[in-house]
Design an enzyme around this catalytic site. Structure first.
Site, short mmCIF file in Angstrom:
data_model
loop_
_atom_site.label_atom_id
_atom_site.label_comp_id
_atom_site.label_asym_id
_atom_site.label_seq_id
_atom_site.Cartn_x
_atom_site.Cartn_y
_atom_site.Cartn_z
N GLU A 63 30.81 38.83 76.79
CA GLU A 63 31.85 39.52 77.57
C GLU A 63 32.51 40.54 76.66
O GLU A 63 32.67 40.33 75.46
CB GLU A 63 32.87 38.51 78.10
CG GLU A 63 32.30 37.73 79.26
CD GLU A 63 33.28 36.75 79.89
OE1 GLU A 63 34.50 36.90 79.72
OE2 GLU A 63 32.80 35.82 80.57
N CYS A 102 32.09 30.21 78.09
CA CYS A 102 30.78 29.71 77.64
C CYS A 102 30.85 28.70 76.50
O CYS A 102 30.41 27.56 76.66
CB CYS A 102 29.90 30.89 77.24
SG CYS A 102 29.46 31.90 78.67
N1 LIG Z 1 30.37 34.76 81.43
C1 LIG Z 1 29.51 34.91 80.44
O1 LIG Z 1 29.76 35.61 79.46
C2 LIG Z 1 28.17 34.21 80.47
C3 LIG Z 1 27.21 34.58 79.51
C4 LIG Z 1 25.97 33.96 79.56
C5 LIG Z 1 25.70 32.98 80.52
N2 LIG Z 1 26.68 32.62 81.42
C6 LIG Z 1 26.34 31.61 82.42
O2 LIG Z 1 26.06 32.29 83.65
C7 LIG Z 1 26.48 31.49 84.77
C8 LIG Z 1 27.46 32.27 85.62
O3 LIG Z 1 28.61 32.54 84.85
P1 LIG Z 1 29.70 33.61 85.27
O4 LIG Z 1 30.64 33.72 84.12
O5 LIG Z 1 29.01 34.83 85.78
O6 LIG Z 1 30.40 32.84 86.48
P2 LIG Z 1 31.48 33.43 87.51
O7 LIG Z 1 32.31 32.27 87.90
O8 LIG Z 1 32.11 34.66 86.94
O9 LIG Z 1 30.60 33.90 88.76
C9 LIG Z 1 29.92 33.04 89.63
C10 LIG Z 1 29.85 33.68 91.00
O10 LIG Z 1 29.05 32.86 91.85
C11 LIG Z 1 29.63 32.89 93.15
N3 LIG Z 1 29.15 31.76 93.93
C12 LIG Z 1 29.53 30.47 93.91
N4 LIG Z 1 28.82 29.76 94.80
C13 LIG Z 1 27.97 30.61 95.40
C14 LIG Z 1 26.97 30.47 96.40
N5 LIG Z 1 26.72 29.31 96.97
N6 LIG Z 1 26.29 31.57 96.78
C15 LIG Z 1 26.53 32.78 96.22
N7 LIG Z 1 27.47 32.96 95.26
C16 LIG Z 1 28.17 31.90 94.86
C17 LIG Z 1 31.12 32.87 92.88
O11 LIG Z 1 31.85 33.31 94.01
C18 LIG Z 1 31.20 33.84 91.69
O12 LIG Z 1 31.38 35.17 92.12
C19 LIG Z 1 27.07 30.21 84.16
O13 LIG Z 1 26.08 29.24 84.10
C20 LIG Z 1 27.46 30.64 82.76
O14 LIG Z 1 27.47 29.58 81.86
C21 LIG Z 1 27.90 33.23 81.42
#
Ligand SMILES: NC(=O)c1ccc[n+]([C@@H]2O[C@H](COP(=O)([O-])OP(=O)(O)OC[C@H]3O[C@@H](n4cnc5c(N)ncnc54)[C@H](O)[C@@H]3O)[C@@H](O)[C@H]2O)c1
Length: 449
Positions: free
Chosen positions: A158, A267
């Site tokens: 991020e 994370c």
């Molecule tokens: N944030 C980071 O920097 C980062 C980096 C690498 C990996 N990850 C991983 O990626 C994944 C997502 O993380 P994030 O930070 O983007 O999460 P987030 O919470 O920002 O986004 C998740 C999105 O999914 C949506 N959602 C929930 N249920 C849903 C459904 N049934 N259908 C469609 N959309 C739905 C939510 O409304 C939300 O917009 C996690 O497993 C996290 O560990 C995150």
């Protein structure tokens, strides 16, 4: 290529926008109607450098669409990326309900399609080892249609999400399907200078483990340096010098060696915890991970102790200016941010908090409401404060005018949880300046060439 991205959060939105930027047709799916409404108007719901510009550009080019209709997106796409949340469940293990729930839905949708092409379901969420097998079993229980499930963990940071996605160090792909390997190679090659060296193929389980191992290792470096810093304070050594001393060893490298108030974000905390839980389920006592978590939790309180000790435990009624709320600079993300615990501790002691953060104030206001004074300008936060506490190393704080700061604070007192100022300069200017692991100035002298 035709791509669906399910879940349009930090990872999903960046993924969708960056795939569209290279000419792919992308449909992003979410269930959050308010978010979708903003995205359709070209409004970026998160702060991430360059994301807003690329979002607008790719919507205008007709390559990027937003919907709440999963079936429509799945039907239109060959590659279906899951970027769904995997928050910690009650026992610390990753909660897979979002990933598995959507997978089952995808199975049902595939079963309804006439003459379906092979679909590739790509897991980009961070998930425990064995999740690809679970996803595959759920989909197979719903349909005979051809599909592959592969693991493609995301490593973006991020604050640098677009940059990291557009120029990745490496891309990890876990699959035993030759067809899926070819698709993923073609998709990612345009992002890599040396695709053959940077796109790493392996089995799914190793790919899933790679993500947890990477985050846990980085968290371990942070906790390790925080312990070194705490010991430096007792021994009158300077952690900045130690950092240069060890970081110039090519076996160690210089990144992720900053001492401070510990890691946060969406994370590291959850991934370290989830890996520890996975180990426990396997009957394996992963001792280092437990220590990494303990040290991280203690480091925030250690910082609060510095403030308490300076004010001899008489903090009730004092005003502290807090600069920085986000868990790191260039993001508005406050998930697991050290600021959450530190603000809570200060408020519990009766401190009046005046704060500024360039991006994260709305998120903190949603939690702390009117118990904190939010200031639109960093200097405004200093007015009549007894001390300044720095919790996030935003550039605007690093470049702040120390004379102006001194004129606004009641006393020249700074607790710097991120070591952003030069210790010698602060001492020369008569600040009471407490940072992390730097009790005394140690000039780093290098021989003249
Ligand atoms: N944030 C980071 O920097 C980062 C980096 C690498 C990996 N990850 C991983 O990626 C994944 C997502 O993380 P994030 O930070 O983007 O999460 P987030 O919470 O920002 O986004 C998740 C999105 O999914 C949506 N959602 C929930 N249920 C849903 C459904 N049934 N259908 C469609 N959309 C739905 C939510 O409304 C939300 O917009 C996690 O497993 C996290 O560990 C995150």
């Amino acid at each position: 290529m035709r791509i669906a991205v399910i879940g349009t959060g930090y990872v999903g939105l960046v993924t969708g926008v960056c795939f569209a930027e290279k000419g792919n047709q992308v449909i992003c799916v979410d269930i959050d109607q308010a978010k979708l409404a903003r995205l359709r108007k070209g409004e970026c719901p998160i702060y991430e450098p360059d994301l807003d510009t690329l979002l607008e550009k790719n919507i205008a080019a007709g390559r990027l669409h937003f919907t709440d209709q999963l079936a429509e997106a799945v039907a239109a796409s060959t590659l279906i990326f899951l970027a769904l949340p995997t928050p910690p469940g009650g026992d610390g293990a990753a909660d897979l309900s979002f990933v598995l729930g959507v997978s089952k839905e995808i199975g049902k949708i595939l079963n309804q399609l006439d003459n379906p092409e092979m679909k590739v379901i790509v897991d980009k969420s961070t998930v425990p080892v064995g999740t690809a097998d679970k996803v595959r079993a759920l989909i197979a229980a719903e349909t005979q249609a051809p599909f592959a499930v592969i693991s493609n963990p995301e490593f973006l940071r991020e604050g640098f999400a677009v940059e990291d996605f557009m120029k990745p160090d490496r891309v990890v792909v876990g699959t035993d399907s030759a067809q899926a390997r070819k698709l993923m190679y073609d998709l990612y090659a345009p992002y890599c200078q040396n695709p053959q060296g940077q796109i790493l193929f392996m089995d799914e389980r190793s790919a899933e483990m790679t993500k947890y191992a990477a985050n846990s290792y980085l968290a371990m470096r942070i906790s390790f340096m925080n312990e070194i810093a705490n010991l430096c304070e007792k021994l009158d050594a300077n952690v900045d010098a130690v950092k240069v001393g060890i970081g110039s060893d090519t076996r160690i490298g210089s990144k992720f060696l900053n001492a401070g108030i510990g890691y946060g974000g969406s994370c590291f905390p959850k991934d370290v915890q989830a890996l520890a839980q996975t180990a426990q389920e396997q009957g394996y006592d992963f001792k280092i991970l437990k220590s990494v978590m303990q040290v991280n939790a203690a480091q925030r309180l250690f910082f609060v102790e510095k403030i308490k000790s300076y004010f001899q435990n008489q903090l009730a009624g004092k005003t502290i200016a807090v600069w920085g709320l986000a868990f790191k600079p260039n993001t508005d993300d406050i998930r697991e941010a050290p600021a959450l615990d530190i603000l809570k501790a200060l408020l519990e002691m009766g401190v009046k908090v005046r704060t500024h953060d360039p991006e994260a104030m709305p998120a903190i206001e949603r939690i702390f409401g009117k118990s904190i004074v939010f200031c639109q300008d960093p200097y405004q936060a200093l007015e009549n404060a007894d001390a300044l506490a720095i919790l996030t190393e935003w550039k605007v704080f690093q470049e702040a005018d120390l004379n102006r700061m001194a004129s606004l604070l009641k006393a020249k007192v700074i607790f710097d949880g991120r070591n952003i100022y030069d210790l010698a300069q602060m001492q020369a200017q008569d600040w009471h300046y407490e940072s992390m692991g730097r009790q005394k100035v140690v000039p780093l002298l290098r021989p003249q060439a």
